[in-house]
Design a protein around this motif. Sequence first.
Motif, PDB file in Angstrom:
ATOM      1  N   TYR A  30      38.476  77.050   1.883  1.00 20.75           N
ATOM      2  CA  TYR A  30      37.293  77.336   1.084  1.00 20.75           C
ATOM      3  C   TYR A  30      36.192  77.950   1.942  1.00 20.75           C
ATOM      4  CZ  TYR A  30      33.452  76.778  -2.184  1.00 20.75           C
ATOM      5  OH  TYR A  30      32.376  77.030  -3.001  1.00 20.75           O
ATOM      6  N   TRP A  31      35.940  77.350   3.103  1.00 26.48           N
ATOM      7  CA  TRP A  31      34.870  77.828   3.977  1.00 26.48           C
ATOM      8  C   TRP A  31      35.302  79.012   4.842  1.00 26.48           C
ATOM      9  CZ3 TRP A  31      34.152  72.056   5.187  1.00 26.48           C
ATOM     10  CH2 TRP A  31      33.332  71.470   4.220  1.00 26.48           C
ATOM     11  N   ALA A  35      37.494  73.429   9.326  1.00 28.39           N
ATOM     12  CA  ALA A  35      36.581  72.336   9.001  1.00 28.39           C
ATOM     13  C   ALA A  35      36.407  71.469  10.243  1.00 28.39           C
ATOM     14  CB  ALA A  35      37.138  71.502   7.856  1.00 28.39           C
ATOM     15  N   GLU A  39      32.912  67.104   8.865  1.00 23.24           N
ATOM     16  CA  GLU A  39      33.013  67.585   7.477  1.00 23.24           C
ATOM     17  C   GLU A  39      34.185  66.920   6.752  1.00 23.24           C
ATOM     18  OE1 GLU A  39      31.148  72.068   7.967  1.00 23.24           O
ATOM     19  OE2 GLU A  39      33.241  71.709   8.547  1.00 23.24           O
TER      20      GLU A  39
END
Length: 158
Positions: A30-31, A35, A39
């Motif tokens: 998603y990012w 991560a 997070e």
Amino acid sequence: MTWTVTPERFDSPDASALRRDYYDEVASRYWQRPATAEEIDEGLSGDGADLLTRPTGAFVVGRFDGKPASCAGLLLVDADTAELTRVFVRPEFRGTGGGGLLLAAVESAARAFGVRQIRLDTRNDLVEARGLYAKHGYREVPAFHRRQYAEHWFAKEL
């Protein structure tokens, strides 16, 4: 090379490691960057996994030749409906049939609860997941909620 899929507590050491890997992958995708451990911890904190046990749900772990390789959860919505969640197969075990076995195990657990429909949501970037669901009889349906991150909704009648 053999798969086994069995019910397991969501917080067992193997299940916890698989849930952590699941969150790492979906968050990193998603990012569009890895991560961080912080997070991942934050995402797992209060994520509702405690509901993935009787009487509100179930959790299964798949092992490939005895190694923890996959997991999936089932959350009861009402007497007839459950949601499929946290479906994950570690990348090195993908393409070996484990995803279909996970779905079969969760569907069996749903039937034991008396559930008649399983539904789920997923994202655009989780292409492998969408393919797995379609291959195993889940059909795309109109949105049944408006939660963040949901971009596709699927359902299967049992």
